[in-house]
Design a protein around this motif. Structure first.
Motif, PDB file in Angstrom:
ATOM      1  N   VAL A  92       0.842  -1.200   0.000  1.00  0.00           N
ATOM      2  CA  VAL A  92       0.000   0.000   0.000  1.00  0.00           C
ATOM      3  C   VAL A  92       0.878   1.252   0.000  1.00  0.00           C
ATOM      4  O   VAL A  92       1.859   1.328   0.752  1.00  0.00           O
ATOM      5  CB  VAL A  92      -0.925   0.026   1.246  1.00  0.00           C
ATOM      6  N   THR A  93       0.506   2.236  -0.814  1.00  0.00           N
ATOM      7  CA  THR A  93       1.157   3.531  -0.749  1.00  0.00           C
ATOM      8  C   THR A  93       0.111   4.628  -0.915  1.00  0.00           C
ATOM      9  O   THR A  93      -1.040   4.352  -1.271  1.00  0.00           O
ATOM     10  CB  THR A  93       2.296   3.660  -1.779  1.00  0.00           C
ATOM     11  N   VAL A  94       0.530   5.848  -0.623  1.00  0.00           N
ATOM     12  CA  VAL A  94      -0.371   6.998  -0.649  1.00  0.00           C
ATOM     13  C   VAL A  94       0.107   7.956  -1.724  1.00  0.00           C
ATOM     14  O   VAL A  94       1.260   8.408  -1.685  1.00  0.00           O
ATOM     15  CB  VAL A  94      -0.389   7.676   0.740  1.00  0.00           C
ATOM     16  N   THR A  95      -0.765   8.276  -2.663  1.00  0.00           N
ATOM     17  CA  THR A  95      -0.333   9.130  -3.769  1.00  0.00           C
ATOM     18  C   THR A  95      -1.522   9.609  -4.581  1.00  0.00           C
ATOM     19  O   THR A  95      -2.481   8.870  -4.800  1.00  0.00           O
ATOM     20  CB  THR A  95       0.649   8.373  -4.683  1.00  0.00           C
ATOM     21  N   ALA A 229      -7.424  15.193   0.423  1.00  0.00           N
ATOM     22  CA  ALA A 229      -6.302  14.366   0.913  1.00  0.00           C
ATOM     23  C   ALA A 229      -5.963  13.282  -0.110  1.00  0.00           C
ATOM     24  O   ALA A 229      -6.839  12.778  -0.806  1.00  0.00           O
ATOM     25  CB  ALA A 229      -6.668  13.726   2.244  1.00  0.00           C
ATOM     26  N   PRO A 230      -4.692  12.924  -0.210  1.00  0.00           N
ATOM     27  CA  PRO A 230      -4.300  11.961  -1.250  1.00  0.00           C
ATOM     28  C   PRO A 230      -4.936  10.585  -1.058  1.00  0.00           C
ATOM     29  O   PRO A 230      -5.309  10.191   0.044  1.00  0.00           O
ATOM     30  CB  PRO A 230      -2.780  11.897  -1.130  1.00  0.00           C
ATOM     31  N   SER A 231      -5.022   9.906  -2.151  1.00  0.00           N
ATOM     32  CA  SER A 231      -5.592   8.561  -2.258  1.00  0.00           C
ATOM     33  C   SER A 231      -4.578   7.507  -1.805  1.00  0.00           C
ATOM     34  O   SER A 231      -3.385   7.776  -1.705  1.00  0.00           O
ATOM     35  CB  SER A 231      -5.940   8.365  -3.738  1.00  0.00           C
ATOM     36  N   HIS A 232      -5.058   6.304  -1.547  1.00  0.00           N
ATOM     37  CA  HIS A 232      -4.143   5.181  -1.324  1.00  0.00           C
ATOM     38  C   HIS A 232      -4.382   4.124  -2.387  1.00  0.00           C
ATOM     39  O   HIS A 232      -5.473   4.013  -2.945  1.00  0.00           O
ATOM     40  CB  HIS A 232      -4.268   4.605   0.086  1.00  0.00           C
ATOM     41  N   VAL A 233      -3.341   3.359  -2.665  1.00  0.00           N
ATOM     42  CA  VAL A 233      -3.400   2.381  -3.742  1.00  0.00           C
ATOM     43  C   VAL A 233      -2.756   1.089  -3.248  1.00  0.00           C
ATOM     44  O   VAL A 233      -1.758   1.117  -2.522  1.00  0.00           O
ATOM     45  CB  VAL A 233      -2.742   2.957  -5.022  1.00  0.00           C
ATOM     46  N   TYR A 234      -3.377  -0.018  -3.618  1.00  0.00           N
ATOM     47  CA  TYR A 234      -2.939  -1.353  -3.189  1.00  0.00           C
ATOM     48  C   TYR A 234      -2.612  -2.187  -4.415  1.00  0.00           C
ATOM     49  O   TYR A 234      -3.389  -2.220  -5.380  1.00  0.00           O
ATOM     50  CB  TYR A 234      -4.079  -2.009  -2.412  1.00  0.00           C
ATOM     51  N   VAL A 235      -1.481  -2.845  -4.371  1.00  0.00           N
ATOM     52  CA  VAL A 235      -1.112  -3.832  -5.384  1.00  0.00           C
ATOM     53  C   VAL A 235      -0.730  -5.099  -4.645  1.00  0.00           C
ATOM     54  O   VAL A 235       0.155  -5.081  -3.767  1.00  0.00           O
ATOM     55  CB  VAL A 235       0.079  -3.350  -6.238  1.00  0.00           C
ATOM     56  N   ALA A 236      -1.405  -6.206  -4.967  1.00  0.00           N
ATOM     57  CA  ALA A 236      -1.119  -7.459  -4.262  1.00  0.00           C
ATOM     58  C   ALA A 236       0.332  -7.861  -4.489  1.00  0.00           C
ATOM     59  O   ALA A 236       0.875  -7.719  -5.596  1.00  0.00           O
ATOM     60  CB  ALA A 236      -2.065  -8.567  -4.748  1.00  0.00           C
TER      61      ALA A 236
END
Lengths: 410, 410
Positions: A92-95, A229-236
């Motif tokens: 997970v990261t925030v961007t 506020a920035p979004s978060h994104v998940y890559v398995a």
């Protein structure tokens, strides 16, 4: 015999999450039921942002990219959000924003399934998700297929590269069965992108347990990260080495400070970044996450469900006979943390409510949406909101409000 | 006889822009020559951001999208930046990042020239510009052609859809002749995207007079908008009706609150928006622009040029014989507001300078870059910086600094 305000006061006294309301600034005279458009201000955020401006920027200046931890912020905050998503932290990261991250993920997913020609997406999803689906299809020569969320699993076939849908619908709050839908999509060899806009910080789920491929979520709704506020994104984990997204900026480069002409993807989740993060907004989100300390998503969802059940009971008792409709599941196990009540004059009614300090939001054409930031919304707030709608409908005072203007932010 | 520190003190006394330094917070003991990586903190920004957090978010909550002017912020701030770009105000907006805006513009430009198969871009440009060029070419099936900035005009041919280059180079500060290069590109029927990362707020130019098609610029360098401040984007009036960019989010929709399934482009420059702006970072940029009140870009460029001339003169007197090189035009009329001095051990020298409070930045493999935020940098700061480099080279004390790590933000 109907439920009284005193009954709701008692529910608040018995609420095990009642202590969390003190973690927020709730202005006097405001009954805030708009957590799913902009969460309330958590205490501590203001001090943190002031420190970033006055000390880290003002004094630290460019040195703060290293010394104040700005450079590492996207992954650090992502790792902190991960437990709310049921995800191991390195995924997970925030961007940036949901739409931009969705664009990245859909292109990356299509590249992982290069011989498939379709993207299946949810009819009735938040429209900009589908605008992005259309745009990706146009650029890559794919065909978009729109069906309702419940039809996604059946619509995915062996020519489908990826399916995209919301875990919690922005209008009805209907929750999809993430594990079952993911399994059905995988059975056809396709990938899935989950939109968590109304899920993160609102309901309990696990991307890892569901074997989800990709997901995007929102920082400014139930995470209370502040406006935009920035979004978060998940890559398995299993896709991290191969995921190949098209917004190839320097923050996603393996060696951004080598200034090489050739792009080389950063390892791991960092490859989902594009550009220099907007640090003031990013820092506010990080500080806002303190409000979730020591609180489980199971408790948050249980409180949200109880608030929704209460609103539906009060709707039945007070609003159902006054020209309103209910656009929400009565089955609390299938409903996220908002309840939508429809009325042909919903825009005007909501504006009149807001003028009285009862703040929900309106979603065209007729939806009055009440979102439950379960960390700070009280049972008595639900009572007062329903009573407010009832009073307006019985008095007709909503007729004093001018009709909607499409350019207003509602 | 060389220039003395007293000579530089006298130059500061005679500087007509000297008053503007009071508009910034400059920490004691810091000689800040990194304006082109992160501008200093303008006074007033901290108060403005605090107001946005405590009052607009904390008290106004969701209502602030209308009542505090958040919704209109991108265009309002764009119109305020426009005069610095020599542009009429309705052609500029503030949103997202340079790389993301460049992606939008290159796709949009290629769509305006659908039968042309090439994008010509600048070899030696900031690398992420070229990573985005490569990505757009890959998605659209176009071919990227890289030549140096001076060769762009000749490399553009009748199969070129769009050319992209920097107005001021990030290393050498060489200024391109915007009008002449644009005319040469237009003569072949192609379009141009100018990268203004090191131009906006640093040098005088006019996108409108040059007949530029598109441009992107940076908020956190010479505009002093704070870490990761949003980018600005320019679309010439004649393209506003047709420009068709691929990041089709709700903020670029003609009627975002109608929640229609179909995308419909907003009119005018608003169609360049994608998502909800990160308002804390956006508000900081807006407040930062006060520092430019009553100052013309002609004055700013003249001061920057004088600072650069001074640094080059001192380089000749003090550094040229100590193993350094100059990577900057000696012709001040062709040089933006930074001077790059090369040395094989530039990384270590810059780190040693920073430890002494003299803050420039390093660009691999060997560039020590000194940027002149002309509103706050003094002539004596240039003297002290050159003397600092000289002292380090003569003493060899830079050898105490460990060698570079590719993941450090320099």
């Amino acid at each position: 015999m109907g439920l009284s305000r005193e009954d709701c006061v008692r529910l608040d006294r018995e609420d095990p999450l009642a202590f969390a309301r003190e973690r927020f600034v709730i202005p006097a005279g405001v009954n805030y039921l708009d957590g799913n458009s902009l969460g309330a201000l958590p205490r501590g955020v203001s001090e943190r942002v002031r420190h970033v401006v006055d000390e880290e920027w003002g004094v630290g200046l460019i040195r703060s990219w290293n010394q104040a931890g700005w450079y590492a912020a996207p992954g650090r905050i992502g790792a902190r959000i991960a437990p709310l998503l049921g995800a191991a932290p390195h995924q997970v990261t925030v961007t940036e924003t949901i739409s931009i991250n969705l664009f990245k993920l859909l292109v990356a997913a299509a590249r992982l399934r290069p011989n498939r020609r379709k993207i299946v997406a949810e009819l009735g999803n938040f429209p900009s998700d589908n605008h992005i689906v259309d745009s990706v299809c146009r650029m890559l020569g794919l065909t978009p297929v729109y069906v309702t969320a419940g039809e996604i699993a059946d619509a995915v076939d062996d020519d489908t590269a990826v399916a995209e849908l919301s875990h919690v619908n922005y209008r009805t709050a209907e929750i999809q069965d993430m594990a079952a839908v993911t399994a059905a999509i995988h059975a056809k060899g396709a990938l899935v992108v989950w939109d968590l806009a109304h899920s993160t910080g609102a309901v309990e789920f696990s991307l890892d347990d569901a074997r989800a491929d990709f997901a995007v979520g929102c920082g400014y709704k139930f995470l209370n990260g502040g406006p935009g506020a920035p979004s978060h994104v998940y890559v398995a984990e299993r896709h991290l080495a191969a995921v190949d997204q098209p917004l190839t900026g320097w923050f996603g480069h393996a060696a951004p400070f080598a200034f090489a002409h050739e792009f080389a993807r950063a390892e791991g989740i960092r490859s989902m970044l594009c550009s220099t993060p907007q640090m003031l907004s990013t820092a506010a989100l990080e500080a806002a996450l303190d409000a979730f300390d020591g609180v489980s998503m199971r408790e948050v969802q249980a409180k949200g469900r109880a608030l929704g059940d209460l609103m539906i009971r009060l709707y039945d008792e007070r609003l159902a006979d006054l020209g309103c409709g209910l656009s929400a599941s009565r089955d609390g196990s299938r409903r996220g943390n908002h309840v939508s009540i429809t009325h042909p004059n919903g825009f005007q009614i909501m504006q009149a409510l807001i003028a009285r300090g009862i703040i929900g939001d309106f979603r065209a054409p007729d939806v009055m949406r009440f979102g439950f930031g379960a960390l700070y919304v009280r049972f008595v707030d639900i009572f007062d909101a329903v009573q407010g709608v009832e009073d307006l409908l019985r008095s007709g005072e909503w007729r004093d409000v001018p009709p909607p203007n499409a350019n207003d932010v509602t």
